[in-house]
Motif scaffolding. Structure first.
Motif, PDB file in Angstrom:
ATOM      1  N   LEU A 163      38.860  41.701  52.234  1.00  0.00           N
ATOM      2  CA  LEU A 163      39.172  42.726  53.607  1.00  0.00           C
ATOM      3  C   LEU A 163      37.661  43.248  53.393  1.00  0.00           C
ATOM      4  O   LEU A 163      37.081  43.744  53.501  1.00  0.00           O
ATOM      5  CB  LEU A 163      40.377  42.882  54.242  1.00  0.00           C
ATOM      6  N   ALA A 164      37.522  44.072  52.167  1.00  0.00           N
ATOM      7  CA  ALA A 164      37.042  44.901  50.893  1.00  0.00           C
ATOM      8  C   ALA A 164      35.895  44.811  50.868  1.00  0.00           C
ATOM      9  O   ALA A 164      34.858  45.277  50.935  1.00  0.00           O
ATOM     10  CB  ALA A 164      38.771  45.857  50.233  1.00  0.00           C
ATOM     11  N   LEU A 165      36.384  43.752  50.608  1.00  0.00           N
ATOM     12  CA  LEU A 165      34.634  43.127  49.745  1.00  0.00           C
ATOM     13  C   LEU A 165      33.818  42.897  51.026  1.00  0.00           C
ATOM     14  O   LEU A 165      32.143  43.035  51.164  1.00  0.00           O
ATOM     15  CB  LEU A 165      34.887  41.811  49.212  1.00  0.00           C
ATOM     16  N   LYS A 166      34.316  42.080  51.992  1.00  0.00           N
ATOM     17  CA  LYS A 166      33.380  42.012  53.515  1.00  0.00           C
ATOM     18  C   LYS A 166      32.557  42.977  53.819  1.00  0.00           C
ATOM     19  O   LYS A 166      31.855  42.983  53.990  1.00  0.00           O
ATOM     20  CB  LYS A 166      34.689  41.361  54.179  1.00  0.00           C
ATOM     21  N   HIS A 167      33.844  44.162  54.422  1.00  0.00           N
ATOM     22  CA  HIS A 167      33.101  45.454  54.187  1.00  0.00           C
ATOM     23  C   HIS A 167      32.661  45.859  53.865  1.00  0.00           C
ATOM     24  O   HIS A 167      31.366  47.596  54.071  1.00  0.00           O
ATOM     25  CB  HIS A 167      34.313  46.472  55.125  1.00  0.00           C
ATOM     26  N   GLY A 168      32.145  45.273  51.901  1.00  0.00           N
ATOM     27  CA  GLY A 168      31.581  46.786  51.486  1.00  0.00           C
ATOM     28  C   GLY A 168      31.583  47.250  51.147  1.00  0.00           C
ATOM     29  O   GLY A 168      30.879  48.267  50.543  1.00  0.00           O
ATOM     30  N   ALA A 169      33.216  47.825  50.534  1.00  0.00           N
ATOM     31  CA  ALA A 169      33.905  48.850  49.270  1.00  0.00           C
ATOM     32  C   ALA A 169      33.200  48.569  48.365  1.00  0.00           C
ATOM     33  O   ALA A 169      33.192  47.387  48.125  1.00  0.00           O
ATOM     34  CB  ALA A 169      34.894  48.664  49.753  1.00  0.00           C
ATOM     35  N   ARG A 170      33.569  49.576  47.398  1.00  0.00           N
ATOM     36  CA  ARG A 170      33.234  49.908  45.934  1.00  0.00           C
ATOM     37  C   ARG A 170      34.262  50.094  45.426  1.00  0.00           C
ATOM     38  O   ARG A 170      35.594  50.026  45.470  1.00  0.00           O
ATOM     39  CB  ARG A 170      32.649  51.759  45.732  1.00  0.00           C
ATOM     40  N   ILE A 171      34.506  48.481  44.432  1.00  0.00           N
ATOM     41  CA  ILE A 171      35.794  48.125  43.283  1.00  0.00           C
ATOM     42  C   ILE A 171      35.732  47.794  42.057  1.00  0.00           C
ATOM     43  O   ILE A 171      34.729  48.369  41.965  1.00  0.00           O
ATOM     44  CB  ILE A 171      35.869  46.370  43.597  1.00  0.00           C
ATOM     45  N   VAL A 172      36.317  48.612  41.573  1.00  0.00           N
ATOM     46  CA  VAL A 172      36.652  49.336  40.275  1.00  0.00           C
ATOM     47  C   VAL A 172      37.688  48.635  39.084  1.00  0.00           C
ATOM     48  O   VAL A 172      39.009  47.535  40.318  1.00  0.00           O
ATOM     49  CB  VAL A 172      36.074  50.932  40.365  1.00  0.00           C
ATOM     50  N   ALA A 173      37.177  47.926  38.465  1.00  0.00           N
ATOM     51  CA  ALA A 173      38.290  47.451  37.499  1.00  0.00           C
ATOM     52  C   ALA A 173      39.412  47.617  36.908  1.00  0.00           C
ATOM     53  O   ALA A 173      39.202  48.964  36.481  1.00  0.00           O
ATOM     54  CB  ALA A 173      37.394  46.729  36.502  1.00  0.00           C
ATOM     55  N   GLY A 174      40.617  47.529  37.220  1.00  0.00           N
ATOM     56  CA  GLY A 174      42.077  48.588  36.449  1.00  0.00           C
ATOM     57  C   GLY A 174      43.137  47.350  35.802  1.00  0.00           C
ATOM     58  O   GLY A 174      43.166  46.656  37.401  1.00  0.00           O
ATOM     59  N   THR A 175      44.032  47.249  35.523  1.00  0.00           N
ATOM     60  CA  THR A 175      44.747  46.720  35.115  1.00  0.00           C
ATOM     61  C   THR A 175      46.595  46.945  35.661  1.00  0.00           C
ATOM     62  O   THR A 175      46.883  46.067  35.975  1.00  0.00           O
ATOM     63  CB  THR A 175      44.705  46.166  33.318  1.00  0.00           C
ATOM     64  N   ASP A 176      46.274  48.617  35.507  1.00  0.00           N
ATOM     65  CA  ASP A 176      47.786  48.879  35.508  1.00  0.00           C
ATOM     66  C   ASP A 176      48.800  48.428  34.319  1.00  0.00           C
ATOM     67  O   ASP A 176      49.676  48.800  34.412  1.00  0.00           O
ATOM     68  CB  ASP A 176      48.257  48.548  36.387  1.00  0.00           C
ATOM     69  N   PHE A 177      48.038  47.867  33.498  1.00  0.00           N
ATOM     70  CA  PHE A 177      49.077  47.995  31.944  1.00  0.00           C
ATOM     71  C   PHE A 177      49.550  48.888  31.793  1.00  0.00           C
ATOM     72  O   PHE A 177      48.965  49.904  31.859  1.00  0.00           O
ATOM     73  CB  PHE A 177      48.003  47.148  31.243  1.00  0.00           C
ATOM     74  N   VAL A 178      50.335  48.462  31.345  1.00  0.00           N
ATOM     75  CA  VAL A 178      51.125  50.237  30.325  1.00  0.00           C
ATOM     76  C   VAL A 178      51.409  50.033  28.748  1.00  0.00           C
ATOM     77  O   VAL A 178      51.743  50.540  28.200  1.00  0.00           O
ATOM     78  CB  VAL A 178      52.754  49.589  31.244  1.00  0.00           C
TER      79      VAL A 178
END
Ligand SMILES: [Zn+2]
Length: 409
Positions: A308-323
């Motif tokens: 949905l976010a992609l469809k509306h053109g949101a800025r996407i940033v990569a992050g894993t939440d690895f601990v």
């Protein structure tokens, strides 16, 4: 870092920008920064240049993980959280940072935990080898909020210094983070049911409750921004994502469980979405059955919300939440870009999310192969634009002009 110019050559390069492809590229690096990018033979070699030829490989900017936690813990024995002294955890985190660097992650955002600011300082001053670190310091949340797990001893949770209730405490906690050297503020915006003893996220991502009142969030954001610090909010579900966007936060962490209207609002706000697909993807595979089912539920909702976010053109940033090991070892963090591509982004969009897009969110002079930026450069065996899985085939790593990994001779 060396004063001589290092000259890097390979078969092709992707610069970190849309359409930025170069055949037979040559990159000049001086004093830790990129001095020139062009084609081989286009310019004479600088005097005394040291040439590194990476043959048939592909250059890319160093990868960025915009959401992880440098905790220095072994999660198979979670009692370390209570019993391991922080200096010991810091040394373990230093080993994690080395692994991150060798696997091509040249910058990270540490999104909550006591060690981030000192690790950032230690890397910056050259005491340890690690990615550039942008750190939130300890989380900020309300009592009974995002990270106030009912299964933790109350006195122990209290001494972490993460609680802020009411407007005055919210302002005070932000000021404490500034004093501790935080680069940004991390707020816990949504909270699951305490009856769910498995995960704080609760069982229905769309129905999490809010940690904070609107007034408290507004003060947290206002105090951070007045001091020049961006704000990232852990927000799952419609209510928390909207509240965070209305308060003007700079990034939404996780951000799933949203509908069409909120996705549009997210895109219009300019805030970045860091969906953290890697953690649920790994835990859905490795956790014991009831817990795995919980993660799978979040994973399904995450993918739908990202689309949905992609469809509306949101800025996407990569992050894993690895601990950390053994469930989410720091190192294979580039997998986030594979998962973003699997969820519907083009290979180039996914790579931008993990390089120049992430650098913009972190406020770092890196993320692209361009003159003036930090010389954070990878060479991969495969071409990730043709096959995104090549992000795990890192043969060469340079960060700030220093080589941390070289292909076998
Ligand atoms: Zn996190």
């Amino acid at each position: 870092m060396t004063k001589t110019t290092q000259v890097l050559r390979a078969a092709s390069a992707w610069t970190g920008r849309a359409g930025g492809i170069l055949a037979a590229p040559e990159i000049h690096v001086t004093a830790g920064r990129i001095a020139w990018v062009g084609r081989q033979g286009q310019r004479p070699l600088p005097e005394g240049a040291q040439v590194v030829d990476l043959g048939s490989r592909h250059f890319l900017p160093g990868f960025i993980d915009a959401h992880l936690h440098l905790w220095g813990l072994d999660l198979a024995d979670a009692t370390g959280l209570w019993t391991w002294p922080l200096p010991y955890r810091a040394m373990r985190a230093a080993a994690d940072m080395r692994r991150l660097l060798e696997s091509g992650i040249t910058a990270v955002r540490c999104m909550g935990g006591p060690l981030g600011p000192v690790l950032a300082k230690a890397v910056r001053e050259g005491h340890v080898a690690g990615p550039h670190v942008v750190a939130a310091g300890e989380f900020i949340c309300s009592r009974a909020g995002t990270w106030d797990h009912a299964i933790w001893p109350r006195d122990w949770v209290d001494q972490l210094g993460m609680f802020a209730d009411g407007i005055d405490e919210c302002r005070k906690r932000v000021r404490e983070r500034i004093r501790e050297g935080a680069d940004l503020i991390k707020i816990g915006g949504s909270v699951g049911e305490h009856t769910d003893t498995l995960r704080q996220w609760g069982n229905d991502p769309a129905k999490l409750r809010l940690s904070y009142s609107d007034g408290e969030v507004a003060v947290l954001v206002e105090e951070a921004h007045r001091n020049g610090l961006p704000v990232a909010t852990h927000a799952i579900g419609e209510a928390a994502v909207r509240q965070a966007l209305e308060a003007g936060v700079d990034s939404i962490e996780h951000g799933h469980g949203i509908g069409e209207e909120t996705a549009r609002m997210l895109a219009g706000s300019g805030a970045a979405l860091v969906p953290t697909l890697s953690l649920p993807a790994l835990r859905a595979k490795s956790a014991p059955p009831p817990v795995a089912a919980h993660w799978q539920r979040h994973r399904d909702v995450q993918i739908a919300s990202l689309q949905l976010a992609l469809k509306h053109g949101a800025r996407i940033v990569a992050g894993t939440d690895f601990v950390g090991p053994p469930f989410t070892p720091l190192g294979p963090d580039a997998m986030e870009m594979e998962l973003l591509a699997e969820a519907g982004m083009s290979a180039e969009q996914a790579l931008i999310a993990g390089t120049s897009g992430a650098a913009a969110l972190l406020g770092l002079e890196t993320g692209a192969l361009e003159p003036g930026l930090s010389a954070d450069i990878l060479a991969l065996d495969g071409d990730p634009l043709a096959r995104i899985g090549a992000v795990r085939e890192v043969a060469f790593v340079m960060k700030s002009g220093v080589v941390y990994r070289e292909p076998p001779a």
